[in-house]
Design an enzyme around this catalytic site. Structure first.
Site, PDB file in Angstrom:
ATOM      1  N   SER A   1      -6.003  11.200   7.902  1.00  0.00           N
ATOM      2  CA  SER A   1      -5.111  11.879   6.941  1.00  0.00           C
ATOM      3  C   SER A   1      -4.955  13.355   7.319  1.00  0.00           C
ATOM      4  O   SER A   1      -4.074  14.039   6.791  1.00  0.00           O
ATOM      5  CB  SER A   1      -5.646  11.759   5.516  1.00  0.00           C
ATOM      6  OG  SER A   1      -6.962  12.276   5.443  1.00  0.00           O
TER       7      SER A   1
ATOM      8  N   ASP B   1     -12.676   9.518  12.039  1.00  0.00           N
ATOM      9  CA  ASP B   1     -11.733   8.397  12.071  1.00  0.00           C
ATOM     10  C   ASP B   1     -11.247   8.157  13.491  1.00  0.00           C
ATOM     11  O   ASP B   1     -10.938   9.117  14.216  1.00  0.00           O
ATOM     12  CB  ASP B   1     -10.503   8.757  11.215  1.00  0.00           C
ATOM     13  CG  ASP B   1     -10.282   7.784  10.083  1.00  0.00           C
ATOM     14  OD1 ASP B   1     -10.808   6.654  10.148  1.00  0.00           O
ATOM     15  OD2 ASP B   1      -9.583   8.170   9.123  1.00  0.00           O
TER      16      ASP B   1
ATOM     17  N   GLU C   1      -9.938   1.049  11.053  1.00  0.00           N
ATOM     18  CA  GLU C   1      -9.228   0.165  10.123  1.00  0.00           C
ATOM     19  C   GLU C   1      -9.012  -1.207  10.755  1.00  0.00           C
ATOM     20  O   GLU C   1      -8.895  -1.311  11.971  1.00  0.00           O
ATOM     21  CB  GLU C   1      -7.864   0.771   9.765  1.00  0.00           C
ATOM     22  CG  GLU C   1      -7.960   2.068   9.006  1.00  0.00           C
ATOM     23  CD  GLU C   1      -6.589   2.648   8.646  1.00  0.00           C
ATOM     24  OE1 GLU C   1      -5.570   1.939   8.774  1.00  0.00           O
ATOM     25  OE2 GLU C   1      -6.556   3.819   8.234  1.00  0.00           O
TER      26      GLU C   1
ATOM     27  N   GLU D   1      -9.849   0.430   0.256  1.00  0.00           N
ATOM     28  CA  GLU D   1      -8.770   1.284  -0.232  1.00  0.00           C
ATOM     29  C   GLU D   1      -7.682   0.453  -0.908  1.00  0.00           C
ATOM     30  O   GLU D   1      -7.271  -0.594  -0.388  1.00  0.00           O
ATOM     31  CB  GLU D   1      -8.152   2.089   0.929  1.00  0.00           C
ATOM     32  CG  GLU D   1      -6.989   2.976   0.449  1.00  0.00           C
ATOM     33  CD  GLU D   1      -6.556   4.047   1.439  1.00  0.00           C
ATOM     34  OE1 GLU D   1      -7.200   4.219   2.487  1.00  0.00           O
ATOM     35  OE2 GLU D   1      -5.546   4.718   1.134  1.00  0.00           O
TER      36      GLU D   1
HETATM   37  O1  KIV Z   1      -8.011   9.380   6.577  1.00  0.00           O
HETATM   38  C1  KIV Z   1      -8.468   9.351   5.422  1.00  0.00           C
HETATM   39  O2  KIV Z   1      -8.402  10.344   4.702  1.00  0.00           O
HETATM   40  C2  KIV Z   1      -9.079   8.096   4.969  1.00  0.00           C
HETATM   41  C3  KIV Z   1      -9.496   7.897   3.536  1.00  0.00           C
HETATM   42  C4  KIV Z   1     -10.377   6.713   3.384  1.00  0.00           C
HETATM   43  C5  KIV Z   1     -10.045   9.028   2.804  1.00  0.00           C
HETATM   44  O3  KIV Z   1      -9.217   7.216   5.741  1.00  0.00           O
END
Ligand code: KIV
Length: 273
Positions: free
Chosen positions: A50, A88, A119, A186
């Site tokens: 994000s 991430d 993911e 989510e």
């Molecule tokens: O990128 C992100 O902010 C997320 C959420 C789970 C907070 O993956």
């Protein structure tokens, strides 16, 4: 004899052990200033993809690069000493092959990440198993997966029908089996969040899921009121920093224009000998 630096941060095994003991509090961060402030209150900090939206103004998470996440991870690591650091894996950096996933996850670890998040449904379980077996802890992410925005046709709550709910439960179980230390849930129906939490032996981290999840995560800019008017339904605003910043900047600009700033105490005096 070589020595290992003392680890004072929350560790992945400690996060894993929170299940059934206490709730896990997590937020995102991508810069030094914010991470420094939020660190002591949190169990883990996520350098989320994000960051694409909140730091770069991009329309979605799909075009942030591995190098960008790596550099933001390094900044957050430099600012913190308490929270576990989870980075991430950007879209396209882990789906191609097990080797690609390991190479890129290891790159984030080399920038200070203690673990990575990725993911995907059960199809990603072999990747999780491959990374965990080679020393890289993985936080899985199921349900509403923003990297799948194009296949989902928007950011839509998931698991609303019995079939869809069963599929997401299966995804979460596959990741538990593969060795993930936790699962982000989510945008799923509340009852499903509760059911998955009850059925897994690893912590669930909710974002738009259920209060019964083992922990919660939000995007920091959303909960601090720094991301504009439109935020997802699941966001609770804990502050309105936009209002505070606007009024501080307005006051500064007014004082500059009225020659009221700087005042004598902000200026350097000439040294008299
Ligand atoms: O990128 C992100 O902010 C997320 C959420 C789970 C907070 O993956």
């Amino acid at each position: 004899m070589s020595t290992h630096a003392e680890i004072k941060r929350v560790t992945v095994p400690q996060l894993r052990a929170c299940k059934g003991q206490r709730k896990i509090a997590a937020l995102t961060a991508h810069n030094f200033s914010t991470a420094r402030i939020i660190d002591e209150y949190l169990d883990f900090i996520l350098i989320g993809d994000s960051t694409a939206m909140v730091a770069y103004g991009l329309p979605n998470t799909l075009s942030i690069t591995l190098e960008q996440i790596a550099q933001h991870t390094a900044a957050v690591v430099r600012a913190t000493k308490h929270a576990c650091i989870v980075a991430d894996m950007p879209f396209g950096t882990y789906q191609e092959s097990l080797e690609q996933a390991f190479r890129n996850a290891a790159y984030l670890v080399s920038h200070g990440a203690d673990a990575v998040k990725l993911e995907g449904g059960a199809v990603m379980a072999p990747t999780i198993e491959f990374l965990v077996a080679r020393g890289i802890p993985v936080l899985a992410h199921v349900g509403l997966m923003p990297q799948y925005v194009n296949t989902m046709g928007g950011y839509l709550a998931q698991g609303k029908t019995p079939d869809a709910a069963a599929r997401i439960l299966g995804d979460a179980k596959a990741h538990e089996q593969a060795g993930a230390f936790g699962v982000v849930l989510e945008g799923v129906a509340e009852a499903l969040g509760t059911e998955i939490t009850e059925q897994l032996s690893i912590p669930t981290i909710g974002i738009g899921a259920s209060v019964s999840c083992d922990g919660q995560i939000l995007v920091t800019e959303d909960m601090l009121g720094l991301s504009g008017e439109r935020v997802p339904k699941f966001v609770k605003r804990y502050a309105n920093l936009e209002e505070s910043m606007r009024s501080a900047v307005q006051r500064y600009a007014d004082e500059v224009r009225a020659s009221k700033f700087p005042e004598p105490q902000h200026c350097f005096a000439v040294k008299r000998s």
